[in-house]
Design an enzyme around this catalytic site. Structure first.
Site, PDB file in Angstrom:
ATOM      1  N   HIS A   1     115.209   7.401  25.156  1.00 42.73           N
ATOM      2  CA  HIS A   1     115.093   5.932  25.147  1.00 42.73           C
ATOM      3  C   HIS A   1     116.406   5.277  24.715  1.00 42.73           C
ATOM      4  O   HIS A   1     116.650   5.061  23.523  1.00 42.73           O
ATOM      5  CB  HIS A   1     113.944   5.563  24.190  1.00 42.73           C
ATOM      6  CG  HIS A   1     113.504   4.143  24.277  1.00 42.73           C
ATOM      7  ND1 HIS A   1     112.233   3.748  23.929  1.00 42.73           N
ATOM      8  CD2 HIS A   1     114.153   3.013  24.648  1.00 42.73           C
ATOM      9  CE1 HIS A   1     112.123   2.439  24.072  1.00 42.73           C
ATOM     10  NE2 HIS A   1     113.283   1.961  24.495  1.00 42.73           N
TER      11      HIS A   1
ATOM     12  N   ASP B   1     115.998   4.203  20.946  1.00 41.35           N
ATOM     13  CA  ASP B   1     115.843   2.811  21.379  1.00 41.35           C
ATOM     14  C   ASP B   1     117.133   2.028  21.125  1.00 41.35           C
ATOM     15  O   ASP B   1     117.104   0.847  20.764  1.00 41.35           O
ATOM     16  CB  ASP B   1     114.642   2.130  20.721  1.00 41.35           C
ATOM     17  CG  ASP B   1     114.221   0.854  21.456  1.00 41.35           C
ATOM     18  OD1 ASP B   1     114.740   0.603  22.561  1.00 41.35           O
ATOM     19  OD2 ASP B   1     113.373   0.117  20.912  1.00 41.35           O
TER      20      ASP B   1
ATOM     21  N   HIS C   1     108.445   4.349  20.988  1.00 46.28           N
ATOM     22  CA  HIS C   1     108.593   3.746  19.650  1.00 46.28           C
ATOM     23  C   HIS C   1     107.297   3.398  18.902  1.00 46.28           C
ATOM     24  O   HIS C   1     107.002   2.242  18.645  1.00 46.28           O
ATOM     25  CB  HIS C   1     109.529   2.533  19.666  1.00 46.28           C
ATOM     26  CG  HIS C   1     109.358   1.535  20.771  1.00 46.28           C
ATOM     27  ND1 HIS C   1     108.146   1.037  21.153  1.00 46.28           N
ATOM     28  CD2 HIS C   1     110.270   0.941  21.576  1.00 46.28           C
ATOM     29  CE1 HIS C   1     108.335   0.177  22.131  1.00 46.28           C
ATOM     30  NE2 HIS C   1     109.608   0.105  22.413  1.00 46.28           N
TER      31      HIS C   1
ATOM     32  N   HIS D   1     105.424   1.160  26.817  1.00 47.35           N
ATOM     33  CA  HIS D   1     106.571   0.564  26.161  1.00 47.35           C
ATOM     34  C   HIS D   1     106.264  -0.690  25.342  1.00 47.35           C
ATOM     35  O   HIS D   1     106.887  -0.938  24.323  1.00 47.35           O
ATOM     36  CB  HIS D   1     107.575   0.233  27.259  1.00 47.35           C
ATOM     37  CG  HIS D   1     108.840  -0.331  26.784  1.00 47.35           C
ATOM     38  ND1 HIS D   1     109.916   0.447  26.479  1.00 47.35           N
ATOM     39  CD2 HIS D   1     109.195  -1.591  26.522  1.00 47.35           C
ATOM     40  CE1 HIS D   1     110.889  -0.316  26.073  1.00 47.35           C
ATOM     41  NE2 HIS D   1     110.480  -1.551  26.073  1.00 47.35           N
TER      42      HIS D   1
ATOM     43  N   PRO E   1     115.780  -8.986  20.200  1.00 42.09           N
ATOM     44  CA  PRO E   1     115.348  -7.827  19.426  1.00 42.09           C
ATOM     45  C   PRO E   1     116.121  -6.575  19.800  1.00 42.09           C
ATOM     46  O   PRO E   1     116.481  -6.395  20.957  1.00 42.09           O
ATOM     47  CB  PRO E   1     113.873  -7.691  19.820  1.00 42.09           C
ATOM     48  CG  PRO E   1     113.826  -8.197  21.232  1.00 42.09           C
ATOM     49  CD  PRO E   1     114.873  -9.286  21.325  1.00 42.09           C
TER      50      PRO E   1
HETATM   51  C1  NCD Z   1     114.852  -3.824  23.831  1.00 41.13           C
HETATM   52  C2  NCD Z   1     116.171  -4.199  24.455  1.00 41.13           C
HETATM   53  O1  NCD Z   1     116.996  -4.793  23.768  1.00 41.13           O
HETATM   54  O2  NCD Z   1     116.370  -3.898  25.636  1.00 41.13           O
HETATM   55  N1  NCD Z   1     114.819  -4.302  22.490  1.00 41.13           N
HETATM   56  C3  NCD Z   1     114.153  -3.761  21.464  1.00 41.13           C
HETATM   57  O3  NCD Z   1     114.036  -4.420  20.430  1.00 41.13           O
HETATM   58  N2  NCD Z   1     113.628  -2.551  21.526  1.00 41.13           N
HETATM   59  C4  NCD Z   1     113.809  -4.434  24.685  1.00 41.13           C
HETATM   60  C5  NCD Z   1     112.444  -4.382  24.152  1.00 41.13           C
HETATM   61  O4  NCD Z   1     111.927  -3.294  23.942  1.00 41.13           O
HETATM   62  O5  NCD Z   1     111.837  -5.431  23.967  1.00 41.13           O
HETATM   63 ZN    ZN Z   2     113.701  -0.028  24.327  1.00 38.20          ZN
HETATM   64 ZN    ZN Z   3     110.618  -1.354  23.509  1.00 42.26          ZN
HETATM   65 ZN    ZN Z   4     111.635  -3.222  26.900  1.00 38.52          ZN
END
Ligand code: NCD
Ligand code: ZN
Ligand code: ZN
Ligand code: ZN
Length: 390
Positions: A18, A265, A192, A139, A283
């Site tokens: 991820h 992530d 996650h 997701h 985020p």
């Molecule tokens: C992810 C991103 O920035 O692509 N951000 C995150 O906080 N994990 C997108 C998402 O999962 O919302």
């Molecule tokens: Zn992500």
């Molecule tokens: Zn995510």
């Molecule tokens: Zn996403």
């Protein structure tokens, strides 16, 4: 060349299921080039590049571009994740078969196109996936249960005046998709995992034979909603940082195999998208170069995992889940090796500006962490050595 490895730990090259590499679309925050460098420096030999690019990776042209670009850069195998649905609205199933059989040989599809809102679409994707022998990565939160800004809905958020995302937004959708995966006899991968209740749902689903795997991020193992008090959007992430008892349960679930692996992530963001008020900030946080150290801090120092266990959660299990035959296992004699060498006793101080990513949004700024990646080898070639590329 001789690599001096006294007192160090030799592990199979790490595999990240991820990673957000932002190419195409947001090359101001990360490219396949810079993201590959961050991955190699973090000990990774393969990463799965998430589908929420601009345009979305929902067709063979884009996934093949990402795959080829990764091979040109040559620091890490970049496996594109395909989107389950077409575009960002996510109302229509993408041509999964075309992507699975393209040059990139897509092995993981994510619902980054937001098909999560439609259970019938998720059911059809899961049914389609069994014929292709690919995995569907779950997701998102249940969107109709998330209100306001990304903050865990609980005591702390209430005190600070944030509206929140309840644990139920994650747990209900994971339960739904586990049941759909069992019904379709399909493989589901839960991205996650962030709450204690989700770990319970996974245990329950696995015990009744669901082919479900799950990942936890380093930040959900270490950080909690205590960080909300800083009002600093560097701590804003999807899913939100939860409570200390959630983090404790996630560490135990990773140790006992209820959660299969660690995935970063890695989510690079531009300064203007983070250095703003909480509600407007994007985020996500960087993860590739700090993952090993956070695992060392939360899992090894605490005695929850030994280094054999670290190999399992950072390499073997993610390689199995992502269908990578040439990663995550000991090498045969004479075979080019994917390896990561770690100094378990060394420590380093995190500086966002010094990380290889274009973005610098690390929540670990200034923290001193254990575990230093001293060398990474991709098919026998050194991709990173003592904090430098190549
Ligand atoms: C992810 C991103 O920035 O692509 N951000 C995150 O906080 N994990 C997108 C998402 O999962 O919302
Ligand atoms: Zn992500
Ligand atoms: Zn995510
Ligand atoms: Zn996403």
């Amino acid at each position: 060349e001789v690599i001096e490895a006294n007192g160090q730990v030799l592990l199979p090259g790490f595999v990240d299921l991820h990673t957000h590499l932002r190419e195409p679309g947001r090359e101001d925050t990360e490219t396949i080039d810079t993201g590959s460098a961050a991955a190699a420096l973090g000990g990774y030999t393969a990463v799965f590049a998430m589908a929420n690019t601009d345009p979305v990776a929902d067709n063979a042209v884009i996934v093949d571009h990402v795959w080829r670009r990764g091979q040109e850069v040559g620091l890490v195998d970049v496996h594109p994740v395909g989107a389950v649905t077409v575009g960002l609205k996510g109302e229509k199933l993408a041509e999964l078969g075309t992507m699975a059989n393209s040059q990139a040989r897509v092995k993981v599809f994510s619902d980054d196109g937001l098909c999560v809102a439609d259970p019938l679409l998720m059911r059809r994707a899961l049914e389609y996936s069994t014929a292709l022998d690919v995995v569907i990565a779950q997701h998102a939160e249940e969107p109709r249960l998330t209100v306001g800004a990304q903050a865990h809905e609980g005591e702390r958020a209430a005190r600070l005046g944030y509206t929140g995302w309840p644990a139920a937004a994650e747990e209900s959708i994971v339960a739904r998709d586990c049941l759909l995966a069992l019904h379709a006899n399909a493989r589901l991968h839960v991205c996650h995992v962030s709450t204690s209740g989700t770990a319970d749902v996974l245990r329950w689903a696995k015990d009744r034979g669901t082919k479900v795997s799950a990942e936890v991020t380093p930040h959900h193992l270490l950080l909690t909603d205590e960080r909300l008090a800083t009002y600093d959007p560097v701590n804003k992430v999807n899913p939100p940082l939860r409570t200390e008892s959630d983090a404790e349960k996630l560490r135990a679930a990773l140790a006992d195999g209820t959660i299969d692996c660690v995935a970063t992530d890695h989510a690079p963001h531009a300064v203007q998208d983070k250095d703003t008020e909480w509600s407007a900030a994007r985020p996500g946080m960087l993860g590739l170069q700090t993952a090993l150290s956070i695992v060392a801090e939360t899992m090894v120092r605490t005695g929850l995992l030994d280094w054999r266990g670290v190999a399992r959660v950072l390499s073997e299990r993610p390689a199995e889940i992502g269908n990578l035959a040439d990663q995550g296992r000991p090498i045969e004699v004479g075979e080019p090796a994917n390896l990561t060498l770690v100094d378990p006793d060394a420590e380093w101080t995190v500086r966002g500006a010094e990380l290889a990513s274009i973005a610098a949004n690390t929540p670990y700024e200034g923290m001193r962490l254990p575990g230093v990646v001293t060398a990474t080898l991709l098919r026998g070639r050194i991709t990173a050595r003592d904090g430098k590329i190549g």
